[in-house]
Design a protein around this motif. Structure first.
Motif, PDB file in Angstrom:
ATOM      1  N   MET A 117       7.286   2.294   9.367  1.00 11.37           N
ATOM      2  CA  MET A 117       8.407   1.412   9.041  1.00 11.37           C
ATOM      3  C   MET A 117       9.757   1.899   9.537  1.00 11.37           C
ATOM      4  N   PRO A 118      10.122   3.197   9.379  1.00  9.91           N
ATOM      5  CA  PRO A 118      11.468   3.603   9.802  1.00  9.91           C
ATOM      6  C   PRO A 118      11.709   3.489  11.302  1.00  9.91           C
ATOM      7  N   LEU A 119      10.633   3.361  12.103  1.00 11.82           N
ATOM      8  CA  LEU A 119      10.790   3.315  13.551  1.00 11.82           C
ATOM      9  C   LEU A 119      11.212   1.943  14.066  1.00 11.82           C
ATOM     10  N   GLY A 120      11.098   0.914  13.224  1.00 13.59           N
ATOM     11  CA  GLY A 120      11.405  -0.431  13.687  1.00 13.59           C
ATOM     12  C   GLY A 120      12.286  -1.178  12.711  1.00 13.59           C
ATOM     13  N   MET A 153       3.399  -3.197  14.031  1.00 13.36           N
ATOM     14  CA  MET A 153       3.867  -2.835  12.689  1.00 13.36           C
ATOM     15  C   MET A 153       4.699  -3.955  12.089  1.00 13.36           C
ATOM     16  N   GLU A 154       5.637  -4.479  12.844  1.00 14.13           N
ATOM     17  CA  GLU A 154       6.493  -5.542  12.327  1.00 14.13           C
ATOM     18  C   GLU A 154       5.690  -6.800  12.026  1.00 14.13           C
ATOM     19  N   ALA A 196       1.308   0.823   8.982  1.00 13.66           N
ATOM     20  CA  ALA A 196       2.530   0.020   9.111  1.00 13.66           C
ATOM     21  C   ALA A 196       3.635   0.554   8.211  1.00 13.66           C
ATOM     22  N   ALA A 197       3.300   0.896   6.970  1.00 15.49           N
ATOM     23  CA  ALA A 197       4.321   1.406   6.051  1.00 15.49           C
ATOM     24  C   ALA A 197       4.911   2.720   6.549  1.00 15.49           C
ATOM     25  N   ALA A 238      -2.290   5.494  19.899  1.00 16.79           N
ATOM     26  CA  ALA A 238      -3.601   5.290  19.279  1.00 16.79           C
ATOM     27  C   ALA A 238      -3.664   3.950  18.553  1.00 16.79           C
ATOM     28  N   VAL A 239      -2.610   3.594  17.846  1.00 20.50           N
ATOM     29  CA  VAL A 239      -2.574   2.310  17.156  1.00 20.50           C
ATOM     30  C   VAL A 239      -2.628   1.165  18.158  1.00 20.50           C
TER      31      VAL A 239
END
Length: 251
Positions: free
Chosen positions: A207-210, A243-244, A203-204, A179-180
């Motif tokens: 965060m743990p995914l990247g 996100m990054e 994004a926050a 979706a993002v």
């Protein structure tokens, strides 16, 4: 107590490693607001947080003595304290769209990310203890390394973490990433063509995914195969790159 127009006295009670806590830290930094930061250890933290807010979750921000609990309420309170730079759209339609993204990530995606990550980290209790005690002094880290593995059965039960709930969490994460990626394909932002609380929240909580830049804490020197393998699952997903980039451009 701050006078009218004066900078408020702010104190942040948080975990160093936590995506919801990173959301609150990011909002503080984005607004240029300084806060005394009190990092707690997950588990033993509950006595402190319950005394402050009547519940166990972090983050908590104390604003001139008034307690604000929960990342969503904190972001809204900081927006009221310092409206510029704005984190919420001014138009009703765009504000409603931002609120939908925030609600989905706060209530569905963030918990799924936490559950799925913890399901793996709990199989590596030594690494998990190091991660959860990030940036704590040695006199706290050493007994925590003994305590944390003994907490894991209780945590799994309390948080309903097992293979079945992990499968559901993975599905929620995949849907959110897709979706993002679709939403930001045009102008790079979730709402209104600019950075808002919707982007900050998404994004926050991803965060743990990247491996985003500008994080205000340090990962343990010894890597975790479980964490690394979990991250690798989504390494090529465009939403992770997005996100990054949000961290790089706006953190």
């Amino acid at each position: 107590m701050s006078g009218q127009g004066a900078t408020p006295s702010l104190r942040l009670i948080h975990f160093a490693f936590s995506h919801y806590n990173e959301k609150a830290r990011w909002a503080l930094d984005y607004k240029g607001l300084s806060a005394e930061r009190v990092a707690l250890l997950p588990g033993p933290h509950a006595r402190t947080t319950r005394k402050l807010s009547g519940q166990s979750a972090t983050p908590i921000v104390v604003v001139d003595g008034a307690v604000v609990a929960g990342s969503a309420r904190i972001v809204e309170r900081l927006e009221a304290l310092r409206p510029d730079p704005p984190l919420f759209p001014s138009g009703a339609e765009e504000r409603a769209a931002a609120d939908r993204w925030i609600g989905t990530f706060d209530e569905e995606v963030g918990p799924a990310v936490r559950l799925s990550l913890f399901h793996r980290l709990f199989d590596e209790p030594g690494y998990a203890a190091k991660l959860f005690s990030t940036d704590q002094p040695g006199w706290k880290r050493h007994p925590y390394a003994w305590l944390f593995p003994r907490m894991i059965p209780m945590l799994r039960d309390r948080m309903s973490i097992d293979d079945e709930t992990d499968r559901a969490a993975l599905g929620t994460i995949e849907e959110a990433l897709d979706a993002v990626a679709e939403a930001v394909a045009g102008d790079g932002y979730l709402v209104g063509g600019r950075f808002t609380a919707a982007d900050l929240t998404a994004a926050a909580l991803l965060m743990p995914l990247g491996d985003p830049p500008r994080l205000p804490f340090s990962f343990p020197a010894v890597a975790s195969p479980a964490h690394a393998g979990w991250r690798a699952r989504w390494a090529d997903h465009p939403a992770i790159a997005w996100m990054e980039s949000m961290f790089e451009r706006h953190r």
